[in-house]
Design an enzyme around this catalytic site. Structure first.
Site, PDB file in Angstrom:
ATOM      1  N   GLU A  44      -3.493   0.836  -6.104  1.00  0.00           N
ATOM      2  CA  GLU A  44      -2.494  -0.197  -6.380  1.00  0.00           C
ATOM      3  C   GLU A  44      -2.274  -0.254  -7.883  1.00  0.00           C
ATOM      4  OE1 GLU A  44       0.320  -1.636  -5.727  1.00  0.00           O
ATOM      5  OE2 GLU A  44      -0.597  -2.215  -3.818  1.00  0.00           O
ATOM      6  N   CYS A  66       0.864  -1.183   0.000  1.00  0.00           N
ATOM      7  CA  CYS A  66       0.000   0.000   0.000  1.00  0.00           C
ATOM      8  C   CYS A  66       0.896   1.226   0.000  1.00  0.00           C
ATOM      9  CB  CYS A  66      -0.917  -0.003   1.219  1.00  0.00           C
ATOM     10  SG  CYS A  66      -2.011   1.431   1.317  1.00  0.00           S
TER      11      CYS A  66
END
Length: 349
Positions: A127, A2
């Site tokens: 992402e 992340c």
């Protein structure tokens, strides 16, 4: 992993979105600690600051450990034992910590065993999927939203703006459900003296089946207030029991977004807007979204520090009703609800 998030709610609405019940069953909103430091953003990266929840007992020893506070912390954990006067000289990337090694690495082990657990808040996280062509396609990943979610409105007319401001007074939050990620924090004091620096890291796990085609890692997401309570209440829930909560979750949805988000300098709603993959050109801005961009630009020019009522909002139609089975990520309704715009992609089984 992340490496980028969005958290666009203003400070007051963030409190409302984090309402909880304490040990006595009373409904409460967490109090802010240094709220003036918080800055909403559609594009937060490591070394920036972001909102986290933690137990009040970390700051006030005689407080009930079930009480929560909100605090703006720097992303990228600086352990308390770090000796340099410059935190930027930290040699390792500590924006994420792997769940399988967090009790082995000295950067995290000490803080975790001392109960320094926090919940990192976001609208969702970004992402990047590696493409065969060599490029990367960004996705925005978040909790499924209910039909009652009213994260914002169509800012194309003044009436809807006033309606959104009136909704801020509602007792119960019906807006965007924030993504709640498990984190570890620490407090570092410069060896030569100075202000204490609070920093955090986001714990990561193997990606769940539905999002593994995007990336093989994802944040450890705490799904529901019971999980959040157990993670935060370090006085009642020991470390070994708390880490059982660190698991992949299937309860997320996603959609592709523009490479506009690649630059952390870009901080507008365009970062989270869905696009259609395979199209010759990315989705053009609608009249409503253009009006939002113009309004956002004007408000930024008029006031360097945005006030609560002058924060960019998400459209009330930026909503998804998940499939009951949740076997794959669902379809996000069209950006600003304009006919003819492509909907977000749903991954085929």
């Amino acid at each position: 992993m992340c490496g980028r998030t969005a958290c666009s709610l203003g400070a007051d609405n963030l409190r409302r979105a984090c309402a909880y019940r304490d040990r006595g069953g009373r409904r409460r909103q967490p109090e802010w600690v240094r709220a003036e430091r918080y800055r909403p953003s559609y594009n937060k990266g490591p070394s920036s600051s972001g909102p986290v929840l933690l137990s009040r007992q970390h700051l006030q020893q005689d407080a009930d450990s079930s009480e929560r506070v909100l605090m703006d912390m720097r992303w990228g954990l600086i352990p308390s034992w770090f000796k340099s006067d410059d935190p930027s000289k930290m040699q390792f990337n500590t924006s994420n910590c792997r769940s399988d090694t967090m009790l082995k690495k000295s950067s995290y082990k000490g803080a975790l065993l001392k109960g320094k657990r926090c919940v990192v808040l976001a609208d969702g996280f970004y992402e990047w999927q590696q493409q065969q062509s060599g490029g990367k396609q960004p996705y925005f990943i978040y909790f499924p939203q209910t039909k009652d979610a009213t994260v914002g409105t169509d800012w194309g007319d003044v009436g809807s703006i006033l309606q959104a401001e009136e909704k801020e007074g509602d007792e119960e939050w019906r807006g965007w459900r924030l993504l709640t990620m498990a984190g570890i924090f620490d407090c570092w004091e410069p060896p030569s003296g100075g202000e204490m620096l609070y920093t955090y890291t986001i714990i990561t796990v193997d990606a769940s089946k539905d999002v593994s085609f995007i990336h093989h890692r994802m944040p450890a997401i705490l799904d529901g207030d019971e999980a959040i309570t157990k993670w935060l209440d370090f006085a009642e829930v020991p470390t070994q029991e708390a880490i059982k909560l660190i698991q992949p979750t299937e309860n997320v949805v996603f959609h592709p977004v523009s490479t506009f988000v690649n630059s952390v300098r870009n901080n507008t709603p365009e970062c989270v807007a869905p696009i259609e993959l395979g199209a010759k050109k990315e989705v053009k801005a609608t009249p409503g979204s253009k009006a939002m961009m113009a309004w956002l630009k004007n408000s930024q020019e008029g006031s360097p520090q945005k006030k609560e009522n002058h924060l960019p909002k998400w459209t009330s139609q930026f909503i998804h009703s998940p499939s009951p089975k949740k076997t794959s990520a669902g379809i996000l309704q069209q950006w600003l609800g304009k006919e003819g715009e492509p909907a977000a992609k749903k991954r085929k089984a």
